[in-house]
Design a protein around this motif. Structure first.
Motif, PDB file in Angstrom:
ATOM      1  N   ALA A  39       0.797  -1.173   0.119  1.00  0.00           N
ATOM      2  CA  ALA A  39       0.004   0.025   0.229  1.00  0.00           C
ATOM      3  C   ALA A  39       0.709   1.263   0.081  1.00  0.00           C
ATOM      4  O   ALA A  39       0.670   2.354  -0.357  1.00  0.00           O
ATOM      5  CB  ALA A  39      -0.895  -0.031   1.241  1.00  0.00           C
ATOM      6  N   ALA A  40       1.954   0.959   0.504  1.00  0.00           N
ATOM      7  CA  ALA A  40       2.858   2.459   1.033  1.00  0.00           C
ATOM      8  C   ALA A  40       3.585   2.559  -0.640  1.00  0.00           C
ATOM      9  O   ALA A  40       3.675   3.812  -1.050  1.00  0.00           O
ATOM     10  CB  ALA A  40       3.905   2.245   1.792  1.00  0.00           C
ATOM     11  N   VAL A  41       3.855   1.621  -1.135  1.00  0.00           N
ATOM     12  CA  VAL A  41       4.535   1.772  -2.610  1.00  0.00           C
ATOM     13  C   VAL A  41       3.519   2.287  -3.502  1.00  0.00           C
ATOM     14  O   VAL A  41       3.616   3.339  -4.195  1.00  0.00           O
ATOM     15  CB  VAL A  41       4.997   0.456  -3.266  1.00  0.00           C
ATOM     16  N   ALA A  42       2.228   1.807  -3.542  1.00  0.00           N
ATOM     17  CA  ALA A  42       1.059   2.263  -4.341  1.00  0.00           C
ATOM     18  C   ALA A  42       0.754   3.939  -3.881  1.00  0.00           C
ATOM     19  O   ALA A  42       0.370   4.584  -4.743  1.00  0.00           O
ATOM     20  CB  ALA A  42      -0.245   1.439  -4.023  1.00  0.00           C
ATOM     21  N   GLY A  43       0.899   4.194  -2.607  1.00  0.00           N
ATOM     22  CA  GLY A  43       0.521   5.550  -2.088  1.00  0.00           C
ATOM     23  C   GLY A  43       1.712   6.506  -2.783  1.00  0.00           C
ATOM     24  O   GLY A  43       1.403   7.575  -3.240  1.00  0.00           O
ATOM     25  N   LEU A  44       2.966   6.086  -2.608  1.00  0.00           N
ATOM     26  CA  LEU A  44       3.813   6.769  -3.207  1.00  0.00           C
ATOM     27  C   LEU A  44       3.733   7.136  -4.806  1.00  0.00           C
ATOM     28  O   LEU A  44       4.215   8.155  -5.237  1.00  0.00           O
ATOM     29  CB  LEU A  44       5.390   6.264  -2.933  1.00  0.00           C
ATOM     30  N   THR A  45       3.585   6.198  -5.146  1.00  0.00           N
ATOM     31  CA  THR A  45       3.484   6.422  -6.903  1.00  0.00           C
ATOM     32  C   THR A  45       2.178   7.093  -7.440  1.00  0.00           C
ATOM     33  O   THR A  45       2.000   7.853  -8.100  1.00  0.00           O
ATOM     34  CB  THR A  45       3.124   4.792  -7.562  1.00  0.00           C
ATOM     35  N   SER A  46       1.185   6.812  -6.417  1.00  0.00           N
ATOM     36  CA  SER A  46      -0.036   7.588  -6.535  1.00  0.00           C
ATOM     37  C   SER A  46      -0.037   9.238  -6.635  1.00  0.00           C
ATOM     38  O   SER A  46      -0.354  10.070  -6.964  1.00  0.00           O
ATOM     39  CB  SER A  46      -1.193   7.499  -5.611  1.00  0.00           C
ATOM     40  N   LEU A  47       0.980   9.368  -5.523  1.00  0.00           N
ATOM     41  CA  LEU A  47       1.390  10.918  -5.152  1.00  0.00           C
ATOM     42  C   LEU A  47       1.748  11.456  -6.495  1.00  0.00           C
ATOM     43  O   LEU A  47       1.819  12.563  -6.525  1.00  0.00           O
ATOM     44  CB  LEU A  47       2.135  10.949  -3.975  1.00  0.00           C
ATOM     45  N   VAL A  48       2.931  10.816  -6.852  1.00  0.00           N
ATOM     46  CA  VAL A  48       3.599  11.248  -8.102  1.00  0.00           C
ATOM     47  C   VAL A  48       2.570  11.468  -9.372  1.00  0.00           C
ATOM     48  O   VAL A  48       2.497  12.629  -9.990  1.00  0.00           O
ATOM     49  CB  VAL A  48       4.657  10.346  -8.571  1.00  0.00           C
ATOM     50  N   LEU A  49       1.904  10.516  -9.308  1.00  0.00           N
ATOM     51  CA  LEU A  49       0.654  10.895 -10.423  1.00  0.00           C
ATOM     52  C   LEU A  49      -0.363  11.717  -9.949  1.00  0.00           C
ATOM     53  O   LEU A  49      -0.704  12.492 -11.034  1.00  0.00           O
ATOM     54  CB  LEU A  49      -0.095   9.241 -10.486  1.00  0.00           C
ATOM     55  N   VAL A  50      -0.564  12.078  -8.892  1.00  0.00           N
ATOM     56  CA  VAL A  50      -1.566  13.145  -8.622  1.00  0.00           C
ATOM     57  C   VAL A  50      -0.772  14.544  -9.114  1.00  0.00           C
ATOM     58  O   VAL A  50      -1.528  15.145  -9.444  1.00  0.00           O
ATOM     59  CB  VAL A  50      -1.926  13.106  -7.181  1.00  0.00           C
ATOM     60  N   GLY A  51       0.338  14.568  -8.614  1.00  0.00           N
ATOM     61  CA  GLY A  51       1.144  15.804  -9.252  1.00  0.00           C
ATOM     62  C   GLY A  51       1.180  15.959 -10.807  1.00  0.00           C
ATOM     63  O   GLY A  51       0.878  17.315 -11.269  1.00  0.00           O
ATOM     64  N   TYR A  52       1.356  14.803 -11.492  1.00  0.00           N
ATOM     65  CA  TYR A  52       1.254  15.102 -13.035  1.00  0.00           C
ATOM     66  C   TYR A  52      -0.164  15.408 -13.383  1.00  0.00           C
ATOM     67  O   TYR A  52      -0.310  16.284 -14.376  1.00  0.00           O
ATOM     68  CB  TYR A  52       1.541  13.638 -13.541  1.00  0.00           C
ATOM     69  N   VAL A  53      -1.052  14.701 -12.788  1.00  0.00           N
ATOM     70  CA  VAL A  53      -2.486  15.152 -13.420  1.00  0.00           C
ATOM     71  C   VAL A  53      -2.841  16.335 -13.223  1.00  0.00           C
ATOM     72  O   VAL A  53      -3.490  17.293 -13.634  1.00  0.00           O
ATOM     73  CB  VAL A  53      -3.629  14.258 -12.657  1.00  0.00           C
ATOM     74  N   LEU A  64      -3.376   6.485 -12.344  1.00  0.00           N
ATOM     75  CA  LEU A  64      -3.786   6.891 -10.891  1.00  0.00           C
ATOM     76  C   LEU A  64      -5.126   6.184 -10.392  1.00  0.00           C
ATOM     77  O   LEU A  64      -4.992   5.612  -9.131  1.00  0.00           O
ATOM     78  CB  LEU A  64      -3.875   8.396 -10.983  1.00  0.00           C
ATOM     79  N   ILE A  65      -6.070   6.262 -11.068  1.00  0.00           N
ATOM     80  CA  ILE A  65      -7.246   5.327 -10.958  1.00  0.00           C
ATOM     81  C   ILE A  65      -6.888   3.966 -10.653  1.00  0.00           C
ATOM     82  O   ILE A  65      -7.419   3.440  -9.801  1.00  0.00           O
ATOM     83  CB  ILE A  65      -8.362   5.814 -12.016  1.00  0.00           C
ATOM     84  N   THR A  66      -6.210   3.396 -11.609  1.00  0.00           N
ATOM     85  CA  THR A  66      -5.877   1.961 -11.157  1.00  0.00           C
ATOM     86  C   THR A  66      -5.390   1.520  -9.983  1.00  0.00           C
ATOM     87  O   THR A  66      -5.640   0.830  -9.315  1.00  0.00           O
ATOM     88  CB  THR A  66      -4.966   1.398 -12.304  1.00  0.00           C
ATOM     89  N   LEU A  67      -4.275   2.538  -9.614  1.00  0.00           N
ATOM     90  CA  LEU A  67      -3.713   2.183  -8.348  1.00  0.00           C
ATOM     91  C   LEU A  67      -4.537   2.546  -7.174  1.00  0.00           C
ATOM     92  O   LEU A  67      -4.571   1.809  -6.265  1.00  0.00           O
ATOM     93  CB  LEU A  67      -2.294   3.302  -8.412  1.00  0.00           C
ATOM     94  N   ARG A  68      -5.314   3.450  -7.202  1.00  0.00           N
ATOM     95  CA  ARG A  68      -6.252   3.817  -5.969  1.00  0.00           C
ATOM     96  C   ARG A  68      -7.247   2.761  -5.938  1.00  0.00           C
ATOM     97  O   ARG A  68      -7.651   2.343  -4.849  1.00  0.00           O
ATOM     98  CB  ARG A  68      -6.861   5.357  -6.280  1.00  0.00           C
TER      99      ARG A  68
END
Length: 117
Positions: A39-53, A64-68
């Motif tokens: 979950a932590a790895v998915a969270g870190l990756t999601s944060l990067v993707l949120v920044g891009y979006v 991002l949607i897939t990871l969440r």
């Protein structure tokens, strides 16, 4: 980006931050450490993707949607496993519901007028 879409991104970002902290909040069983680290790895990756979006990179929305959604699915066993504390079940339910709300919010089309900026 409309306010509704930003609300969804903020909500997904907050859920990602909670995921990042999950290895620090687990007792090792609820959730298991392997799930918390995933979950932590998915969270870190999601944060990067949120920044891009947030900066308008539409390509980052699908991952991002897939990871969440995958992160929310990691919480589902809490509803069926025995011995899971009530607080963990409630937290899992809130997390799944918040994920659905966030995903719907980022996917809703903007109602802004084309010329009104």
């Amino acid at each position: 980006m409309s306010g509704r879409n930003r609300f969804g991104l903020v909500l997904l970002g907050l859920l990602a931050l909670i995921d990042v902290a999950s290895p620090l909040t687990t007792d090792g069983e609820h959730p298991p450490m392997s799930i918390a680290i995933g979950a932590a790895v998915a969270g870190l990756t999601s944060l990067v993707l949120v920044g891009y979006v947030w900066r308008g990179k539409r390509w980052a929305l699908a991952p991002l949607i897939t990871l969440r959604l995958a992160s929310a699915l990691l919480a589902v066993p809490a509803f069926f496993a025995s011995g899971v504390p009530t607080a963990a079940i409630v937290a899992a339910g809130v997390g799944v519901a918040a994920t659905i709300i966030g995903v719907v919010a980022v996917l809703l089309p903007s109602r802004e007028l084309a010329g009104a900026r």
